[in-house]
Write an enzyme that holds these catalytic residues in place. Sequence first.
Site, PDB file in Angstrom:
ATOM      1  N   ASP A  39      16.969   7.334 -22.283  1.00  0.00           N
ATOM      2  CA  ASP A  39      17.122   6.456 -21.038  1.00  0.00           C
ATOM      3  C   ASP A  39      18.526   6.464 -20.796  1.00  0.00           C
ATOM      4  O   ASP A  39      19.316   6.089 -22.074  1.00  0.00           O
ATOM      5  CB  ASP A  39      16.248   5.012 -21.167  1.00  0.00           C
ATOM      6  N   THR A  90       5.458  10.775 -10.894  1.00  0.00           N
ATOM      7  CA  THR A  90       4.488  11.364  -9.729  1.00  0.00           C
ATOM      8  C   THR A  90       5.274  11.802  -8.875  1.00  0.00           C
ATOM      9  O   THR A  90       6.416  11.108  -8.148  1.00  0.00           O
ATOM     10  CB  THR A  90       3.950   9.838  -9.317  1.00  0.00           C
ATOM     11  N   PHE A  95     -12.449  -1.035  -8.714  1.00  0.00           N
ATOM     12  CA  PHE A  95     -11.692  -1.260  -7.493  1.00  0.00           C
ATOM     13  C   PHE A  95     -12.318  -1.384  -6.349  1.00  0.00           C
ATOM     14  O   PHE A  95     -11.943  -1.265  -5.138  1.00  0.00           O
ATOM     15  CB  PHE A  95     -10.990   0.274  -7.239  1.00  0.00           C
ATOM     16  N   HIS A 146     -12.984  -4.927  -5.835  1.00  0.00           N
ATOM     17  CA  HIS A 146     -12.629  -6.482  -6.064  1.00  0.00           C
ATOM     18  C   HIS A 146     -11.747  -6.896  -5.090  1.00  0.00           C
ATOM     19  O   HIS A 146     -10.645  -6.407  -4.766  1.00  0.00           O
ATOM     20  CB  HIS A 146     -12.049  -6.785  -7.436  1.00  0.00           C
ATOM     21  N   GLY A 200      -9.365  -8.937  -2.737  1.00  0.00           N
ATOM     22  CA  GLY A 200      -8.290  -9.743  -3.233  1.00  0.00           C
ATOM     23  C   GLY A 200      -7.008  -9.779  -1.991  1.00  0.00           C
ATOM     24  O   GLY A 200      -7.178  -9.434  -0.930  1.00  0.00           O
ATOM     25  N   GLY A 212      -0.587  -3.739  -4.649  1.00  0.00           N
ATOM     26  CA  GLY A 212       0.671  -3.745  -4.926  1.00  0.00           C
ATOM     27  C   GLY A 212       1.238  -3.002  -6.101  1.00  0.00           C
ATOM     28  O   GLY A 212       0.249  -2.102  -6.265  1.00  0.00           O
ATOM     29  N   CYS A 216       3.067   1.839  -7.940  1.00  0.00           N
ATOM     30  CA  CYS A 216       2.531   3.289  -7.602  1.00  0.00           C
ATOM     31  C   CYS A 216       1.875   3.017  -6.484  1.00  0.00           C
ATOM     32  O   CYS A 216       2.320   3.911  -5.623  1.00  0.00           O
ATOM     33  CB  CYS A 216       1.372   3.871  -8.860  1.00  0.00           C
ATOM     34  N   LYS A 225       4.116   3.163  -2.711  1.00  0.00           N
ATOM     35  CA  LYS A 225       4.822   3.939  -2.608  1.00  0.00           C
ATOM     36  C   LYS A 225       4.255   5.410  -2.736  1.00  0.00           C
ATOM     37  O   LYS A 225       4.645   6.232  -1.659  1.00  0.00           O
ATOM     38  CB  LYS A 225       6.100   4.074  -3.798  1.00  0.00           C
TER      39      LYS A 225
END
Length: 460
Positions: free
Chosen positions: A30, A122, A252, A254, A256, A260, A263, A266
Amino acid sequence: MQVAIIGSGYVGLVSGACFADFGHVVCCVDKDPEKIARLRAGEMPIYEPGLAELVANNVRAGRLSFATELSDAVRRADAVFIAVGTPSRRGDGFADLSFVHQAAREIAAELDGYTVVVTKSTVPVGTGDEVERIIAETAPRAQFAVISNPEFLREGAAIADFKRPDRIVIGTEEERAKAVMTEIYRPLYLNQAPLLFTSRRTAELTKYAANAFLATKITFINEIADLCEKVGANVQEVARGMGLDNRIGSKFLHAGPGYGGSCFPKDTIALIKTAQDYDAPIRIVETVAAVNDQRKRAMARKVIQACGGSVRGKTIAVLGLTFKPNTDDMREAPSLSIIAALQDGGATVRAYDPEGMEAAKRMLEGVAYASDPYACADGADALVIVTEWDAFRALDFERVKRVMNAPVLVDLRNIYRPELLRKLGFRYTSVGQPVSAAEPESAEVLGPINRTRPTAASAA
Ligand SMILES: NC(=O)c1ccc[n+]([C@@H]2O[C@H](COP(=O)([O-])OP(=O)(O)OC[C@H]3O[C@@H](n4cnc5c(N)ncnc54)[C@H](O)[C@@H]3O)[C@@H](O)[C@H]2O)c1
């Protein structure tokens, strides 16, 4: 196998540690010297359950090391993984590929012998072609293959996801590269995780299609939740009734405060841009992104309504800041928009999060931070659950009620049963449940601390 990972963030560090755990020799690189110094000192730069132990074990075994310069690691590598960030580009929202291109240039300068360069970040369809062009231009004599191997792990469950993936997508048509990737993933392959070989472009697009589909599923149930509130239905039961259908599945679904994280926001926008550029617009994803964008501020309006129509001069306690539990990642967290909207409405916001407060302090202004949920609730006019950390699932509500100024609970993750909270004397608001369930059973159970008795308007 010798593996180099370029970019040691949420994906690079987890991938590197897991590959080392498979028995490969891995160097995580890094360019952030502080990150590498912390890793070398045995300190994790991110919060991810189980990561510290995994890293420590593999460092001790001599299979995992860290560097700020990629030269040595790339020279000896059989495979170099690019795991740098691909944030939204300022202005148009397309993926900012500058980190990927820079990494490709740096890798090219050090390639030695046949090397597979793997894009794990990605990236929009066609990025592999550009990475290949950059490497060929920088190092005309290098022997290499550029392939796509998108990552599907979820923060908070990243190690389990990496070690027990639903599938591993590998985009290449080159046999030699396929052999290297098969060897790298062999332990998973033996565990029956399907290796899916596709073309490079197909692999690149698969990642975006998967994320956009999941974002669509979340947004779909969120809109159903809004309808549930209007017609007196219960979204959790609707979701269960839908999810038990194998063709749909329960994940997926649920309701709410909107998706956010680093991933979905964008990646949906980047897919929309790609589709428009190729004159094949994906209207459904365009709508999903727009609906999700508005939802976060709509959740702030829900809080304001629960407080009787105004939060001016009131203290709102926020539990949970990260975009989901078990991570310290604050990128695009719904809490950011919700808190800003509450502050715009004149509220003072106090917050608590088990792991996200350090990152939140760099992104939020004018927020006070508490040391635990009860200190957060102390004197507050409403308590809002924004992120469903386990630590918030069994709060002592007698205690919460005693310390609060008014027993108002807004549960944006539906983690509590409305009847229970009503019985305890709370004015309870959740997402997609009949409004009648949000009202207390009787004025008496509110107890003496109910200084702000709900009006018809505030209970609506
Ligand atoms: N976070 C997730 O849950 C997740 C899941 C799947 C895929 N992804 C994708 O993986 C990629 C990485 O995401 P992340 O969340 O790990 O990002 P991150 O911001 O946590 O980490 C990226 C790291 O790359 C480093 N870096 C940038 N350029 C470099 C260079 N030239 N050399 C060395 N290091 C460099 C940065 O210093 C940073 O530490 C993104 O494309 C993301 O969309 C993320």
